[in-house]
Every structure is written in C-alpha cells, then in structure tokens.
Design an enzyme around this catalytic site. Structure first.
Site, PDB file in Angstrom:
ATOM      1  N   HIS A 188       0.811  -1.235   0.000  1.00 51.88           N
ATOM      2  CA  HIS A 188       0.000   0.000   0.000  1.00 51.88           C
ATOM      3  C   HIS A 188       0.842   1.282   0.000  1.00 51.88           C
ATOM      4  CE1 HIS A 188       0.955   0.877   4.208  1.00 51.88           C
ATOM      5  NE2 HIS A 188       0.998  -0.430   4.329  1.00 51.88           N
ATOM      6  N   HIS A 231      12.105   0.125 -13.167  1.00 52.72           N
ATOM      7  CA  HIS A 231      11.904  -1.303 -13.455  1.00 52.72           C
ATOM      8  C   HIS A 231      12.014  -2.067 -12.140  1.00 52.72           C
ATOM      9  CE1 HIS A 231      13.522  -5.202 -15.601  1.00 52.72           C
ATOM     10  NE2 HIS A 231      12.424  -5.412 -14.907  1.00 52.72           N
TER      11      HIS A 231
END
Ligand SMILES: CC(C)(COP(=O)(O)OP(=O)(O)OC[C@H]1O[C@@H](n2cnc3c(N)ncnc32)[C@H](O)[C@@H]1OP(=O)(O)O)[C@@H](O)C(=O)NCCC(=O)NCCS
Length: 207
Positions: free
Chosen positions: A135, A144
């Site tokens: 979260h 990446h």
C-alpha cells in the site's frame, strides 16, 4: 484507442509485452519495430521496420516501448509523447490491482504482480512477473522492478531506478532516482545517493 498495436523492441522484454498484449485482446493486430536487421519476426509477430520508422505509424497504431533499459525506454517514450502517439498501459489479466491504484501510460504490469491500495505508478515503468508492491507506494517514472521483488508499505522508488530480481524493500524506505539495486538485495534504510547497491542489507558498490 487504435485497432493495431506496435511494440518497439522485439527482444526478451518486447516478447513478454507482446504476450500480455495478446492476452488483453484489445488489438486486431500486433507488430514490432526493431533495429536488428536479422530479426524479421518474434513469436509469429512481424517486425515491420526500424525504430526510426515510428513516425509512419503514429496515426494508425497504439505504440508501446518494449525495451528493458530504463534510459532507452525513457528516451523513446518521451519522443513518442512529443509526436502525439497513443501510448497504452498493459496489465496482464492475472495481475491483481487493489482499489485506488494509479498507473500511467507506457507502464506494463506482468503476470502474478500484486499492487496494493493507494499505490501510484508512474509512466513507462516495468512491474515484472510476480512482483508485490504494497500500500501507499510511489513508483516514479521509468522504474523497473524485476521479477519476484517485494516492496513493503509506503516505499518510494525514484525515477529510472532498477530494483533487481528477488529484492526486498522494507516499509517506509525511500530509494532515490537512478539507482541499481542488485539481485536478491535487502533495503532497510533510505538510499539518498544514486549508485549500485548489493547485498543483505545493501552496501554501495564503489568500483
Ligand atoms: C548489481 C549488478 C547490476 C552489478 O553488476 P556489475 O556492476 O557488473 O558488478 P559485478 O558483477 O562486477 O560485481 C561487482 C561485485 O559485486 C558483487 N555483486 C554483484 N551483484 C551482486 C548481488 N546481486 N548481490 C551481492 N553481491 C553482488 C560481486 O560478487 C562483485 O564482488 P567482488 O568485487 O567482491 O568480487 C548485478 O550483479 C545484478 O545484481 N543485476 C540485477 C540482475 C537482475 O535483477 N535481472 C533481472 C532482469 S529482469
């Protein structure tokens, strides 16, 4: 949205991107652009030209940059944006995104990735196979995150940072832009200086 998709880069990452695009089934046809003259097709998808030909296809195709290098991907996507290209978001049908997750154009989210609530993912990112992002993360542009990496809650990853395969980032950690975090690394404190970091917990490589 156009009916056709053009993927820039027909190598490993581009092929995974193509596979996801096929599974999404939004496009009637898919093609590649690649600068390797010996590459005429990949995964039964034709290479129809070189990257510099892209301007010919801007009006008829959605265009996605399927190149793993964060700097190259940024350069090409920024150019495409200036040309007015329609750049989609690709999310594998078997990725799980919670409510209130924001994902920007040119980002691909691969199979088995789980993104938890209130996370923001920038443009041109790769969220690779089996990554978990918990979260309230902020993943800036052209990051990446390699396969199997796990990011706990409230992590920030700066633009163009590459998080290596199987890495773990603990909660509330900020990693600055332009870093490389090696395969299997553990990040438990903020990283404030760009560079390459490896190990458990990480140390900066000084070579
Ligand atoms: C971190 C990384 C980029 C370093 O590459 P490099 O600059 O070529 O570094 P080298 O291979 O020369 O290694 C330099 C030193 O770091 C060590 N090292 C390199 N990667 C390491 C890692 N992931 N964990 C621990 N130590 C590592 C090497 O053993 C070497 O140590 P030494 O000097 O004591 O011998 C690379 O090893 C890595 O982990 N890449 C990530 C790969 C990945 O995630 N791929 C997924 C693609 S989807």
């Amino acid at each position: 949205m156009n009916r056709k998709l053009l993927i820039i880069g027909a190598s490993g990452h581009g092929k995974v991107v193509a596979d996801i695009a096929k599974k999404i089934s939004k496009w009637d046809s898919i093609a590649f652009l690649d600068d390797d003259e010996n590459k005429t097709q990949a995964m039964n998808i034709k290479v129809i030209g070189k990257i510099s030909d892209v301007y010919k296809y801007i009006d008829d195709y959605d265009i996605f940059v399927g190149i793993g290098n964060n700097y190259t991907r940024e350069r090409i996507q920024e150019h495409l944006e200036k040309l007015g290209a329609n750049i989609p978001i690709l999310i594998h049908p078997e990725a799980i995104l919670s409510e209130d997750v924001e994902v920007k154009q040119g980002t691909v989210i691969m199979a088995g990735a789980i993104i938890n609530c209130s996370t923001r993912i920038g443009k041109g990112c790769i969220i690779n196979t089996g990554v978990t992002i918990d979260h309230d993360n902020i993943i800036e542009d052209y990051v990446h995150i390699s396969p199997g990496a796990n990011l706990a809650g409230t992590v920030i990853v700066g633009a163009k940072t590459w998080i290596g395969i199987g890495s773990v980032v603990s909660n509330n950690v900020n990693i600055t832009s332009n870093c490389i975090i090696g395969a299997g690394a553990l990040v438990i404190k903020d990283i404030k200086e760009a560079g390459t970091y490896v190990g458990v917990p990480v140390r900066k490589l000084t070579k």
